[in-house]
Each structure stands twice: as C-alpha cells, then as structure tokens.
Motif scaffolding. Structure first.
Motif, mmCIF file in Angstrom:
data_model
loop_
_atom_site.group_PDB
_atom_site.id
_atom_site.type_symbol
_atom_site.label_atom_id
_atom_site.label_comp_id
_atom_site.label_asym_id
_atom_site.label_seq_id
_atom_site.Cartn_x
_atom_site.Cartn_y
_atom_site.Cartn_z
ATOM 1 N N TRP A 49 7.812 10.128 -3.742
ATOM 2 C CA TRP A 49 8.259 8.986 -2.941
ATOM 3 C C TRP A 49 8.975 8.068 -3.923
ATOM 4 C CZ3 TRP A 49 7.043 7.978 2.258
ATOM 5 C CH2 TRP A 49 7.035 6.659 2.697
ATOM 6 N N GLU B 194 9.839 3.185 -1.474
ATOM 7 C CA GLU B 194 8.891 2.066 -1.548
ATOM 8 C C GLU B 194 9.511 0.801 -0.960
ATOM 9 O OE1 GLU B 194 7.746 1.702 -5.678
ATOM 10 O OE2 GLU B 194 6.271 3.319 -5.501
ATOM 11 N N TRP C 27 5.471 0.947 1.419
ATOM 12 C CA TRP C 27 4.306 1.546 0.773
ATOM 13 C C TRP C 27 4.674 1.945 -0.643
ATOM 14 C CZ3 TRP C 27 4.987 3.029 5.990
ATOM 15 C CH2 TRP C 27 3.902 2.772 6.834
ATOM 16 N N LYS C 28 3.776 1.762 -1.564
ATOM 17 C CA LYS C 28 3.930 2.250 -2.933
ATOM 18 C C LYS C 28 3.663 3.752 -2.937
ATOM 19 C CE LYS C 28 4.700 -1.680 -4.940
ATOM 20 N NZ LYS C 28 6.058 -1.968 -5.335
ATOM 21 N N GLU C 29 4.261 4.437 -3.888
ATOM 22 C CA GLU C 29 4.081 5.883 -3.991
ATOM 23 C C GLU C 29 2.600 6.239 -4.114
ATOM 24 O OE1 GLU C 29 6.233 9.531 -6.292
ATOM 25 O OE2 GLU C 29 5.481 7.918 -7.588
#
Length: 182
Positions: free
Chosen positions: A37, A42, A47-49
């Motif tokens: 990701w 992000e 969302w963060k990886e």
C-alpha cells in the motif's frame, strides 16, 4: 558481486518510483489480501500501510461499480483479459465516498504464473467536479442561445460565421421593438 549490487540498485530505484507515484498502488495476493500500500494510497484512502497489510481488500474498501457493472462482471473481465479498468466509487477511512479510476492487472513471477494482483487507483474527484461544471456551463450556454430574443451569430477570429441562431419568432420584446425575424 557487481551484478548483485546492480540488481539491488535497480530494486531501490524502482521502490523510489513507487513511493513518488501520485496514484494509489495496491498489491494483493490471489486471495485479495493487501500485500503493499504505497504512500499515495495512504493519502488517498486515509489508512496507513501498517493498518491494512494482510487484510482482505473488501474489508477495508467498499467498491460500488458504476455503468451497469458488477463485481462479478469485473472479476470475469479480469480473468478473461487479465486486466480490468473502470470507474468505481470507493470509501475513505473517514467514510466519505469518492470516484476512482481503477486499473487492475495480474502480477506474475518469472515463470509467468499469477502470484497476485496490482491495482492502480486514481482519485478523480477533481475531474468529476470539472466535468459537472462544464456540463452546467454548456447547459446555460445552450439555454441562452435557444431562448435569446434577438438573432445571434458566432464567428471565429477571421470573421467566418460558425453558428447562427435566428431571432425567436414569438419574442414579445422583439414585437414591441418592431424587430422582424430573419
């Protein structure tokens, strides 16, 4: 030894490119679990990886297919053509829905075996807003031309007439000013 260093440099260069891409690059395994990701994903999705790795894509992102398409049709196209591309609506972490141009293809190993999927997703919100603004402007322009009480001509820089809108025959203001159509 030099060959190994060259390979590592190439991998590092490619990894740097992926980080700098403005589109979300998302890789999935064959069970549709998130394998990577990138930073653009992000930023686009929120969302963060580290929050999404290993999770099924559809548990994080809901996808609404538009233009009479369904998830089943998209998967069938992907299976038959080995890629799929289209516009969808997806969600961000904050719950907002936005338009996405998505392109999905299979990732293969050196033997050509399918080992996963790669999605390149672009947030096309700005494009859709621009399209809507243009549609509204064209509608206003057409309404003006179709209902303007006097005749109108549109010409180019050389004076060539490109379009003529004749005076409206039932124009009350024109009749009051004794202006004849034609």
């Amino acid at each position: 030894m030099k060959s190994q260093q060259e390979k590592q440099k190439k991998i590092n260069d490619q990894a740097g490119l992926i980080k700098d891409v403005s589109s979300a690059l998302i890789s999935l395994d064959l069970q549709f679990k998130i394998v990577s990701w990138n930073p653009a994903a992000e930023e686009i999705y929120g969302w963060k990886e580290t929050e999404v790795l290993g999770l099924p894509f559809n548990e994080i992102i809901t996808t609404e297919y538009i233009h009479q398409e369904t998830a089943e049709i998209a998967l069938q196209t992907l299976t038959e053509k080995e890629y799929w591309k289209g516009e969808v609506l997806q969600n961000r972490k904050d719950g907002s829905i936005f338009p996405v141009l998505s392109s999905v293809t299979y990732a293969t190993n050196t033997e050509g075996e399918k080992v996963g999927l790669v999605a390149v997703n672009q947030d096309i919100s700005d494009l859709k807003h621009t399209e809507e603004s243009l549609r509204i402007a064209i509608t206003k322009y057409k309404t003006l031309f179709d209902n303007f009480p006097l005749g109108i001509t549109v010409s180019d820089d050389a004076g060539n007439i490109l379009k003529v809108i004749p005076q409206q025959p039932n124009c009350l203001a024109c009749r009051k000013m004794n202006i004849k159509s034609g």
